[in-house]
Design an enzyme around this catalytic site. Structure first.
Site, short mmCIF file in Angstrom:
data_model
loop_
_atom_site.label_atom_id
_atom_site.label_comp_id
_atom_site.label_asym_id
_atom_site.label_seq_id
_atom_site.Cartn_x
_atom_site.Cartn_y
_atom_site.Cartn_z
N ASP A 91 -70.22 41.17 -20.58
CA ASP A 91 -69.48 40.48 -19.53
C ASP A 91 -68.26 39.80 -20.13
O ASP A 91 -68.14 39.67 -21.36
CB ASP A 91 -70.36 39.44 -18.80
CG ASP A 91 -71.14 38.57 -19.77
OD1 ASP A 91 -70.57 38.16 -20.80
OD2 ASP A 91 -72.32 38.29 -19.50
N ASP A 103 -65.94 36.36 -19.80
CA ASP A 103 -65.81 35.00 -19.28
C ASP A 103 -64.39 34.50 -19.49
O ASP A 103 -63.77 34.75 -20.53
CB ASP A 103 -66.80 34.06 -19.96
CG ASP A 103 -68.24 34.41 -19.64
OD1 ASP A 103 -68.47 35.05 -18.59
OD2 ASP A 103 -69.13 34.08 -20.44
N ASP A 123 -70.60 25.54 -28.07
CA ASP A 123 -71.80 25.31 -28.87
C ASP A 123 -71.71 25.86 -30.29
O ASP A 123 -71.92 25.15 -31.26
CB ASP A 123 -73.03 25.86 -28.15
CG ASP A 123 -72.84 27.29 -27.63
OD1 ASP A 123 -71.80 27.92 -27.94
OD2 ASP A 123 -73.72 27.78 -26.91
#
Length: 474
Positions: A89, A91, A172
């Site tokens: 995907d 983003d 993160d």
């Protein structure tokens, strides 16, 4: 602002840049900080082409840019392209708020409470657009900037918007703090992510304990990235996991279900299972099974679960379908058998009643940790029920059972039990294997050869019951 305050502010910023610009240390106690100034890799040096992007992702990027906003591809898609992998995907991150994004796209829907996101829907493909996140201590007074943390440090609401520099620090892992800019086609590396990719290391940005407390799911993500990308978790990132594993108890069960799907349907399920056990995380997902595995190390139960994940990985890597119902049926099988036995002994219930009650209890208790949707728990129930019908083969029973929608999954489940060492089922398993591999006439002969022991009992109709003769005096 007074001139003195401005000077102090500039000096503080320079000191911060000097400290954060150091190369990440390999020492066990060190952790990675972000760079104040990103490493900019021009188009001529990184080798990523727009032809590798989803056309729909490019549409989103260009419309945001034409609307006067900054727009970047971010995270996993950039990382995977640098690794030579095909992203699943794409983003996007932007300085536009979710409401501003929605005004640009008619096919946009806003989701999420913890952090507001925009989903741009193109048929089956969804491009996720996030607004750049900011720091909590620098919240402004705007209503859209809201943050809330629990007593454990976990972020409950995170709608704090900021700049791209702040957004990079809020990422993160270093390998996810990579931004592809649609304006000049450069990659902006804010946390030495390219260096981490070269070293094949999964490293958290910032103090690992603080980052895990903000979102305990990062412990699961660290394991998943390490196995998926064939990397190792850096010592500083791995060290707090065992100590903080109990924080997973604060995560909503529905979210843990989604994380389990990512862990077990990635083609690396067996490695993820071993890592979850090693770090002490598995018991917060499946506590009853974890107790059973600890009580009999290397036993039938462990062989069964391990072989299930090995088979799952083989199917996924060969582009075959895997239903989560099968995985959860296997993970809860031995807790189900244990509970059934307990109910039979404690409450003196017949086996069928004890089994039905045990199914309800095991699924209900498991949902406190991992909320499996009903469509999968119904499938698991069917797989379990059929296990106790395989030995009933007389008459039309074998044929009718083989026509059940979950029969193939239940048959594979029985094969798995035999392969993992349940030898008492081997003869029954061999019979069904032969039955499924022969024609109709052969199947009839196999059923006839079973003898009288497998013949179904005849049910008498109500009118055929014998009536006892009443005394004449009545």
């Amino acid at each position: 602002m007074p001139r003195r305050a401005v000077i102090i502010s500039k000096l503080f910023k320079l000191c911060r840049q000097a400290l954060s610009a150091k190369e990440p240390s390999d020492n066990d106690g060190a952790y990675v900080t972000t760079l104040s100034e990103p490493l900019i890799i021009p188009r001529s040096e990184h080798g990523i082409s727009r032809a590798q992007f989803s056309p729909n992702a490019l549409k989103v990027l260009y419309r945001l840019k034409d609307g006067g906003y900054d727009a970047y591809l971010v995270g996993g898609c950039v990382r995977d392209l640098l690794l030579g992998l095909e992203p699943k995907d794409f983003d996007v991150v932007t300085n536009a708020t979710p409401e501003q994004v929605k005004k640009l796209f008619r096919n946009c829907r806003l989701i999420g409470r913890r952090f507001r996101l925009a989903h741009i829907v193109f048929g089956r493909e969804i491009i996720e657009v996030a607004t750049m996140r900011g720091h909590h201590e620098e919240q402004n007074t705007q209503k859209c900037n809201k943050s809330q943390a629990s007593e454990h440090g976990q972020l409950l609401r995170d709608n704090v918007y900021g700049t791209i520099d702040e957004d990079a620090e809020r990422r993160d892992f270093t390998i996810n703090a990579l931004y592809y800019c649609i304006k000049d086609y450069s990659i902006y590396d804010y946390a030495n992510g390219v260096n981490a990719i070269k070293k094949r290391r999964v490293e958290l940005i910032g103090d690992p304990e603080t980052r895990y407390r903000e979102d305990p799911v990062r412990m699961l993500r660290a394991i998943r990235f390490a196995t998926k990308l064939d990397m190792t978790i850096s010592p500083a990132t791995a060290k707090p996991i065992t100590q903080l594993a109990d924080l997973l108890a604060n995560i909503p069960p529905a979210r843990l279900f989604e994380e389990c799907l990512k862990l077990f349907l990635s083609g690396k399920a067996q490695e993820n299972f071993s890592a979850l056990r090693d770090f002490g995380l598995f018991k917060y997902l499946f506590p009853e099974l974890d107790k059973i595995l600890d009580a009999n190390p290397g036993g039938l139960e462990e062989k069964f679960v391990t072989q299930m994940f090995v088979n799952t990985d083989a199917r996924i890597n060969n582009d075959k379908k895997v239903t989560p119902a099968f995985i959860f049926a296997a993970l809860l099988w031995f807790p189900l058998l244990k509970r059934t036995e307990e109910l039979m002994q404690r409450e003196q219930l017949p086996h069928f009643e004890a089994l039905a009650s045990a199914m309800n209890q095991v699924l209900s208790e498991s949902a406190q940790q991992v909320a499996v949707p009903k469509r999968f728990t119904l499938g698991a129930r069917d797989i379990w029920h059929i296990q106790h019908r395989f030995d009933k083969r007389g008459g039309q029973r074998a044929y009718r059972l083989s026509q059940q929608p979950r029969f193939k999954a239940a048959y594979d489940f029985m094969l798995l039990l035999v392969d993992s060492g349940q030898d008492e089922l081997k003869e029954l398993c061999d019979w069904w294997t032969a039955y499924l591999n022969t024609d109709v006439n052969g199947q009839k002969m196999m059923v006839k050869s079973l003898g009288g022991n497998n013949r179904p009992r005849r049910r008498r109709s109500g009118g055929s019951r014998r009536r006892t003769n009443k005394p004449a005096s009545e």
